[in-house]
Design a protein around this motif. Structure first.
Motif, PDB file in Angstrom:
ATOM      1  N   ILE A 345       0.832  -1.212   0.000  1.00 42.27           N
ATOM      2  CA  ILE A 345       0.000   0.000   0.000  1.00 42.27           C
ATOM      3  C   ILE A 345       0.862   1.255   0.000  1.00 42.27           C
ATOM      4  N   ALA A 346       1.997   1.206   0.692  1.00 47.86           N
ATOM      5  CA  ALA A 346       2.839   2.395   0.834  1.00 47.86           C
ATOM      6  C   ALA A 346       3.590   2.757  -0.444  1.00 47.86           C
ATOM      7  N   LEU A 347       3.643   1.836  -1.403  1.00 47.43           N
ATOM      8  CA  LEU A 347       4.326   2.165  -2.656  1.00 47.43           C
ATOM      9  C   LEU A 347       3.645   3.359  -3.327  1.00 47.43           C
ATOM     10  N   PRO A 348       4.402   4.317  -3.806  1.00 44.82           N
ATOM     11  CA  PRO A 348       3.809   5.532  -4.401  1.00 44.82           C
ATOM     12  C   PRO A 348       2.820   5.240  -5.526  1.00 44.82           C
ATOM     13  N   GLU A 349       3.067   4.187  -6.314  1.00 47.72           N
ATOM     14  CA  GLU A 349       2.161   3.890  -7.423  1.00 47.72           C
ATOM     15  C   GLU A 349       0.864   3.234  -6.962  1.00 47.72           C
ATOM     16  N   ASN A 350       0.794   2.818  -5.664  1.00 42.01           N
ATOM     17  CA  ASN A 350      -0.405   2.145  -5.151  1.00 42.01           C
ATOM     18  C   ASN A 350      -1.195   2.971  -4.145  1.00 42.01           C
ATOM     19  N   LEU A 370      -3.508   1.362  12.517  1.00 37.60           N
ATOM     20  CA  LEU A 370      -2.681   0.967  11.375  1.00 37.60           C
ATOM     21  C   LEU A 370      -2.296   2.144  10.494  1.00 37.60           C
ATOM     22  N   LEU A 371      -3.075   3.219  10.571  1.00 38.47           N
ATOM     23  CA  LEU A 371      -2.771   4.384   9.733  1.00 38.47           C
ATOM     24  C   LEU A 371      -1.421   4.981  10.108  1.00 38.47           C
ATOM     25  N   THR A 372      -1.111   4.960  11.403  1.00 39.16           N
ATOM     26  CA  THR A 372       0.198   5.467  11.848  1.00 39.16           C
ATOM     27  C   THR A 372       1.326   4.620  11.276  1.00 39.16           C
ATOM     28  N   GLU A 373       1.157   3.286  11.339  1.00 35.41           N
ATOM     29  CA  GLU A 373       2.182   2.399  10.782  1.00 35.41           C
ATOM     30  C   GLU A 373       2.310   2.596   9.277  1.00 35.41           C
ATOM     31  N   LEU A 374       1.183   2.795   8.614  1.00 32.22           N
ATOM     32  CA  LEU A 374       1.216   3.006   7.173  1.00 32.22           C
ATOM     33  C   LEU A 374       1.975   4.278   6.819  1.00 32.22           C
ATOM     34  N   LEU A 375       1.748   5.330   7.594  1.00 30.96           N
ATOM     35  CA  LEU A 375       2.470   6.581   7.358  1.00 30.96           C
ATOM     36  C   LEU A 375       3.972   6.391   7.537  1.00 30.96           C
ATOM     37  N   GLU A 376       4.355   5.582   8.512  1.00 30.91           N
ATOM     38  CA  GLU A 376       5.780   5.319   8.727  1.00 30.91           C
ATOM     39  C   GLU A 376       6.375   4.608   7.512  1.00 30.91           C
ATOM     40  N   TYR A 377       5.631   3.660   6.940  1.00 32.13           N
ATOM     41  CA  TYR A 377       6.107   2.969   5.738  1.00 32.13           C
ATOM     42  C   TYR A 377       6.223   3.940   4.570  1.00 32.13           C
ATOM     43  N   VAL A 378       5.218   4.807   4.419  1.00 27.54           N
ATOM     44  CA  VAL A 378       5.249   5.785   3.333  1.00 27.54           C
ATOM     45  C   VAL A 378       6.469   6.692   3.475  1.00 27.54           C
ATOM     46  N   ALA A 379       6.718   7.157   4.707  1.00 25.30           N
ATOM     47  CA  ALA A 379       7.869   8.035   4.945  1.00 25.30           C
ATOM     48  C   ALA A 379       9.172   7.307   4.663  1.00 25.30           C
ATOM     49  N   TRP A 380       9.237   6.033   5.088  1.00 23.13           N
ATOM     50  CA  TRP A 380      10.469   5.262   4.880  1.00 23.13           C
ATOM     51  C   TRP A 380      10.747   5.076   3.382  1.00 23.13           C
ATOM     52  N   SER A 385      13.659   6.447  -1.453  1.00 21.53           N
ATOM     53  CA  SER A 385      13.565   6.774  -2.874  1.00 21.53           C
ATOM     54  C   SER A 385      14.377   8.014  -3.184  1.00 21.53           C
ATOM     55  N   VAL A 386      14.315   9.024  -2.316  1.00 25.34           N
ATOM     56  CA  VAL A 386      15.074  10.262  -2.519  1.00 25.34           C
ATOM     57  C   VAL A 386      16.564   9.985  -2.457  1.00 25.34           C
ATOM     58  N   ILE A 387      16.957   9.156  -1.481  1.00 25.58           N
ATOM     59  CA  ILE A 387      18.379   8.874  -1.307  1.00 25.58           C
ATOM     60  C   ILE A 387      18.922   8.082  -2.486  1.00 25.58           C
ATOM     61  N   SER A 388      18.144   7.063  -2.907  1.00 25.36           N
ATOM     62  CA  SER A 388      18.654   6.143  -3.912  1.00 25.36           C
ATOM     63  C   SER A 388      18.515   6.655  -5.328  1.00 25.36           C
ATOM     64  N   TYR A 389      17.443   7.406  -5.593  1.00 22.27           N
ATOM     65  CA  TYR A 389      17.159   7.747  -6.976  1.00 22.27           C
ATOM     66  C   TYR A 389      17.038   9.248  -7.244  1.00 22.27           C
ATOM     67  N   GLY A 390      16.961  10.044  -6.208  1.00 23.33           N
ATOM     68  CA  GLY A 390      16.868  11.474  -6.410  1.00 23.33           C
ATOM     69  C   GLY A 390      15.494  11.944  -6.805  1.00 23.33           C
ATOM     70  N   PHE A 391      14.445  11.111  -6.662  1.00 24.07           N
ATOM     71  CA  PHE A 391      13.085  11.519  -6.971  1.00 24.07           C
ATOM     72  C   PHE A 391      12.375  11.927  -5.695  1.00 24.07           C
ATOM     73  N   ARG A 392      11.518  12.907  -5.805  1.00 21.90           N
ATOM     74  CA  ARG A 392      10.674  13.261  -4.664  1.00 21.90           C
ATOM     75  C   ARG A 392       9.466  12.349  -4.670  1.00 21.90           C
ATOM     76  N   THR A 393       8.985  11.986  -3.451  1.00 19.27           N
ATOM     77  CA  THR A 393       7.834  11.088  -3.335  1.00 19.27           C
ATOM     78  C   THR A 393       6.636  11.654  -4.059  1.00 19.27           C
ATOM     79  N   GLU A 394       6.427  12.962  -3.997  1.00 18.74           N
ATOM     80  CA  GLU A 394       5.245  13.555  -4.618  1.00 18.74           C
ATOM     81  C   GLU A 394       5.235  13.325  -6.124  1.00 18.74           C
ATOM     82  N   GLU A 395       6.411  13.266  -6.724  1.00 23.98           N
ATOM     83  CA  GLU A 395       6.489  13.092  -8.161  1.00 23.98           C
ATOM     84  C   GLU A 395       6.073  11.688  -8.586  1.00 23.98           C
ATOM     85  N   MET A 396       6.049  10.739  -7.626  1.00 29.41           N
ATOM     86  CA  MET A 396       5.686   9.385  -7.984  1.00 29.41           C
ATOM     87  C   MET A 396       4.274   9.047  -7.558  1.00 29.41           C
ATOM     88  N   MET A 397       3.573   9.967  -6.958  1.00 30.21           N
ATOM     89  CA  MET A 397       2.218   9.710  -6.497  1.00 30.21           C
ATOM     90  C   MET A 397       1.216   9.654  -7.642  1.00 30.21           C
TER      91      MET A 397
END
Length: 412
Positions: A345-350, A370-380, A385-397
């Motif tokens: 669920i936390a994947l930006p494309e999902n 569970l919403l709190t845990e989900l937010l933690e996954y989204v943040a992680w 993604s930013v560290i590894s690929y240089g993309f912002r999360t918003e750009e993949m939403m």
């Protein structure tokens, strides 16, 4: 280790029939393996000063210990083993303490440094080449060790003696050799068919002694089979609070197709065809049955069935079912399935698509934590993604993957 090749040929005036050539001319291999079976024993000697003066040839023995199928013992001679040394040295040996002939072994005797500096006095066969090979003990009582292991006057002012105590460690490695050849004759074994036999028993109804009414449908079964497979059925059918009317036990809060699948697993030890059971050629319908079957498995204490349902639901995660599956995993303590759902669920494309489903509304109402845990996954995921690929999360939403390509989410 060696490899031996053997070639057998007949010496006759006439050749054997062609059909027998493969029998008379062959090439085989065998492997000889020589290795050690190792074991250690720690021997603590207290009251060393009181043991002095017991006389040459007199020893203090450890308890026997077993290595490589033989018993061994450590012998410590406070006044030495030989009269000619005039008690100037202590002697230390390891002895074969059980019956045996020509027992080949490697040995290590260590007097431990008790200062903590690790300067142990070690005599060892291990870790070095031996010109004459391992030591051979001919019979019970045979020994290996040192008559002049340590000069006694030096020992008594060293860090090896502390609080009138000595610590000795002995390691024995018994040599074992075996030769392995090819298995010439093998008999193929069929897979277990016990599940098939029990399944046929369920389908035939022969010997059935209990009936269950589920959603107006009657299911015949066998008490002993149910009790053997499920602790809940065992208590219900044979426990102190067992149902008195076993001619027809009514089962609530479970659908008939799900109960049928439950019985199928109990007898066959496998899952039925979920789509056939649901009566619809739809992946979503089979996922729904698997979700209800997981609940039933938890209810009746069928851990293997629960794990099978978890695995199926994990493989079939999709946009429309991910949120309800996550809620189910949380309610029934399915931690592996829960982790898989959170990651999916936390994947930006999902994420955006899942949040628009009715299942996500149910998730918010039934498991708000569970919403709190989900937010933690989204943040992680966003952070990595930013560290590894240089993309912002918003750009993949918007449904793009980390490389900017459009991704079509699975929707059942």
């Amino acid at each position: 280790m060696g490899t031996i090749r053997v070639s057998l040929e007949t010496v006759k005036s006439s050749s054997p029939p062609p059909s027998l050539c493969s029998q008379w001319q062959s090439s085989t291999t065998s492997t000889s393996r020589t290795e050690t079976m190792n074991g250690s024993h720690d021997f603590k000697i207290t009251g060393y000063s009181l043991a002095k003066g017991m006389g040459f040839g007199k020893y203090i023995a450890s308890d026997t210990f077993m290595v490589g199928g033989h018993f061994w013992a450590i012998y410590f001679y406070p006044d030495g083993k030989s009269v000619e040394d005039n008690a100037s040295y202590v002697s230390l040996f390891v002895a074969l303490a059980s019956e045996g002939t020509d027992v080949r072994a490697l040995f290590e005797l260590s007097l431990l440094d008790q200062s903590g500096n690790g300067r142990h006095k070690v005599h060892s066969h291990f870790g070095r080449a031996l010109e004459s090979g391992p030591y051979t003990l001919k019979y019970r009582g045979s020994m290996w060790g040192y008559k002049r292991f340590f000069k006694r006057s030096t020992l008594e002012v060293s860090d090896y003696l502390k609080d009138d105590c000595l610590l000795i460690q002995c390691t024995v490695g018994v040599i074992r050799s075996q030769t392995e050849g090819p298995k010439i004759y093998t008999i193929p074994l069929p897979p277990s068919d016990i599940g098939q036999h029990f399944g046929m028993l369920l389908e035939s109804g022969e010997g059935a002694d209990v009936n269950f009414e589920v959603d107006g449908q009657i299911f015949a079964a066998h008490k002993l089979v149910l009790a053997a497979r499920s602790p809940v059925f065992r208590a219900q059918l044979f426990g102190p609070l067992k149902d008195q009317n076993t001619e027809c036990i009514k089962v609530g809060e479970i659908k008939a197709p799900v109960f049928k699948a439950l019985l199928h697993f109990i007898y066959w030890d496998s899952l039925p065809d979920m789509q056939e059971l649901a009566g619809l050629n739809s992946k979503g319908a089979s996922v729904l049955v698997a979700q209800h079957l997981l609940e039933a498995a938890d209810r009746y204490g069928l851990d293997r069935l629960r794990l099978l349902c978890e695995a199926n639901l994990c493989e079939d995660l999709a946009i429309n079912t991910a949120a309800t599956t996550l809620a189910l995993a949380e309610q029934h303590h399915c931690f592996q399935l829960k982790a898989a759902c959170l990651k999916f669920i936390a994947l930006p494309e999902n994420l955006k698509a899942v949040m628009q489903t009715d299942g996500f509304e149910y998730l918010k109402e039934s498991c708000p934590s569970l919403l709190t845990e989900l937010l933690e996954y989204v943040a992680w995921i966003g952070e990595h993604s930013v560290i590894s690929y240089g993309f912002r999360t918003e750009e993949m939403m918007d449904g793009s993957d980390i490389n900017g390509r459009r991704v079509k989410p699975r929707i059942y």
